[in-house]
Design a protein around this motif. Structure first.
Motif, PDB file in Angstrom:
ATOM      1  N   ARG A 179       0.839  -1.191   0.000  1.00  0.00           N
ATOM      2  CA  ARG A 179       0.000   0.000   0.000  1.00  0.00           C
ATOM      3  C   ARG A 179       0.885   1.256   0.000  1.00  0.00           C
ATOM      4  O   ARG A 179       1.967   1.267   0.582  1.00  0.00           O
ATOM      5  N   THR A 180       0.395   2.274  -0.668  1.00  0.00           N
ATOM      6  CA  THR A 180       1.193   3.482  -0.854  1.00  0.00           C
ATOM      7  C   THR A 180       0.289   4.693  -1.045  1.00  0.00           C
ATOM      8  O   THR A 180      -0.822   4.574  -1.593  1.00  0.00           O
ATOM      9  N   SER A 181       0.766   5.841  -0.595  1.00  0.00           N
ATOM     10  CA  SER A 181       0.021   7.092  -0.807  1.00  0.00           C
ATOM     11  C   SER A 181      -0.113   7.431  -2.282  1.00  0.00           C
ATOM     12  O   SER A 181      -0.952   8.255  -2.660  1.00  0.00           O
ATOM     13  N   LEU A 182       0.707   6.811  -3.131  1.00  0.00           N
ATOM     14  CA  LEU A 182       0.596   7.040  -4.569  1.00  0.00           C
ATOM     15  C   LEU A 182      -0.782   6.624  -5.096  1.00  0.00           C
ATOM     16  O   LEU A 182      -1.231   7.134  -6.129  1.00  0.00           O
ATOM     17  N   GLU A 183      -1.451   5.704  -4.394  1.00  0.00           N
ATOM     18  CA  GLU A 183      -2.810   5.304  -4.793  1.00  0.00           C
ATOM     19  C   GLU A 183      -3.758   6.498  -4.799  1.00  0.00           C
ATOM     20  O   GLU A 183      -4.734   6.528  -5.543  1.00  0.00           O
ATOM     21  N   THR A 185      -2.338  10.048  -4.554  1.00  0.00           N
ATOM     22  CA  THR A 185      -1.726  11.246  -5.137  1.00  0.00           C
ATOM     23  C   THR A 185      -1.617  11.183  -6.656  1.00  0.00           C
ATOM     24  O   THR A 185      -1.759  12.204  -7.333  1.00  0.00           O
ATOM     25  N   THR A 222       5.407  12.865  -3.167  1.00  0.00           N
ATOM     26  CA  THR A 222       4.916  11.796  -2.304  1.00  0.00           C
ATOM     27  C   THR A 222       6.070  11.174  -1.521  1.00  0.00           C
ATOM     28  O   THR A 222       5.929  10.837  -0.342  1.00  0.00           O
ATOM     29  N   ALA A 223       7.220  11.054  -2.161  1.00  0.00           N
ATOM     30  CA  ALA A 223       8.406  10.567  -1.451  1.00  0.00           C
ATOM     31  C   ALA A 223       8.814  11.528  -0.343  1.00  0.00           C
ATOM     32  O   ALA A 223       9.130  11.117   0.783  1.00  0.00           O
ATOM     33  N   ASP A 227       6.409   8.680   2.008  1.00  0.00           N
ATOM     34  CA  ASP A 227       5.932   7.400   1.500  1.00  0.00           C
ATOM     35  C   ASP A 227       7.102   6.527   1.071  1.00  0.00           C
ATOM     36  O   ASP A 227       7.928   6.923   0.236  1.00  0.00           O
ATOM     37  N   ALA A 230       7.167   5.440  -2.856  1.00  0.00           N
ATOM     38  CA  ALA A 230       7.623   6.546  -3.709  1.00  0.00           C
ATOM     39  C   ALA A 230       9.107   6.808  -3.503  1.00  0.00           C
ATOM     40  O   ALA A 230       9.853   7.059  -4.464  1.00  0.00           O
ATOM     41  N   ARG A 231       9.545   6.731  -2.253  1.00  0.00           N
ATOM     42  CA  ARG A 231      10.976   6.965  -1.983  1.00  0.00           C
ATOM     43  C   ARG A 231      11.831   5.904  -2.668  1.00  0.00           C
ATOM     44  O   ARG A 231      12.923   6.214  -3.180  1.00  0.00           O
TER      45      ARG A 231
END
Length: 341
Positions: A179-183, A185, A222-223, A227, A230-231
């Protein structure tokens, strides 16, 4: 800028050309570094427009310079000058519309390298929409990668970062990845709510896949917000750039020479401190004492300096180099004259 009448004193001239995929710059320079004129116009890359269109555009740009006589050398640093067949094709087409005593065609990476370095040798890393690198050894030999994308083993640039960000968003949402905030952003960056909607928009042509690099700033942001997924993408880019520089340094025998490493392209304008720190650390491991420098000058400066190096039979005279650097900087700062297509 020098009065054009002063150019009638017999000084040799260099026609400098930088042809990227989005624009072209041309400049007319005397052997002592005086800028007689410069123009900016649309792309002359044969990867972006038909070759006949590119040649016509270049011809109009050069005509606008109103050269008092034929340049001794014309240095064309061009996107798409990737293989010898490209170089021959471009040399023939451009020599016809921009005649000179000698026509030199190089990949545009070499213009960036020379523009950002105070010597003919060094390393350049290009990270814009795509990724590439080049080096010139102290023996004058040039080295670079094919720079033609996945089929050449390339990974990096805004396009790759944007694609990786979208893939991570899709995989995070459908369970194939963490899971990632990219979902959130990534879809938000294009006015959508779900990663799958973004995929479908690209598939159906409502979003242009050629502009997927526009998602790269979202991945960087996002990185920076913490996150981990992203990083990891941003870290991969920094590591790939350092790897490219190390390989070029070995090929050009620059490992122990503390070379300048010129960083050119829009991705390097990011203010992500962690990215820059990781890249700097990677360069230091690969090339101890390497000096990374972000390119701020327009690459046409590099084409001009390559031409002046050629006239000098080595490195351009320091006074001539300083003169043209100041002149190109002033031209770029005051708003280049643009010649339309």
């Amino acid at each position: 800028m020098t009065d054009r009448r002063d150019a009638a004193d017999g000084r040799r001239l260099v026609l400098a050309v930088d042809g990227g995929n989005s624009k072209a710059d041309v400049a007319l320079v005397t052997e002592d570094g005086q800028l007689l004129g410069a123009r900016r116009g649309p792309s002359i890359s044969h990867q972006a427009v038909p070759l006949a269109t590119a040649a016509g555009r270049l011809g109009r740009l050069v005509a606008a310079l109103d050269a008092p006589r034929r340049p001794t050398a014309a240095v064309h640093c061009l996107a798409g000058a990737d293989y010898p067949t490209d170089v021959r094709l471009l040399r023939d087409a451009f020599a016809a519309v921009a005649p000179a005593g000698e026509t030199i065609v190089l990949n545009d990476t070499f213009a960036a390298l020379r523009a950002g370095s105070d010597a003919p040798s060094g390393i350049a890393l290009i990270c814009g929409q795509g990724i590439n690198g080049a080096a010139v050894g102290r023996d004058g030999r040039r080295h670079r990668f094919a720079g033609v994308g996945d089929i050449a083993g390339d990974w990096g640039g805004g396009g790759a970062v944007g694609m990786a960000g979208l893939a991570a968003a899709v995989r995070g949402r459908d369970g194939r990845g963490p899971r990632t905030s990219l979902e959130r952003t990534i879809p938000a960056a294009v006015g959508m709510a779900r990663p799958g909607s973004v995929t479908r928009a690209y598939y159906e042509g409502r979003l242009d896949q050629h502009r997927i690099g526009d998602l790269a700033p979202t991945v960087f942001a996002t990185a920076a917000a913490g996150d981990a997924v992203a990083r990891a993408i941003v870290d991969r880019l920094a590591d790939e750039l350092a790897t490219m520089a190390g390989a070029l340094a070995r090929r050009a025998a620059l490992i122990r020479q503390r070379p300048t490493v010129v960083l050119a392209g829009g991705v390097f304008r990011t203010d992500d401190d962690a990215f820059h720190a990781r890249l700097a650390a990677g360069l230091e491991r690969a090339i101890p004492g390497a000096r990374p420098v972000r390119l701020t000058a327009p690459p046409v400066l590099g084409s001009a300096l390559i031409g002046l190096d050629r006239l000098a039979g080595g490195a351009a005279a320091p006074a001539a180099e300083a003169t043209i650097r100041r002149a190109i900087a002033a031209w770029n700062a005051t708003g280049p004259v643009v010649t339309s297509s």
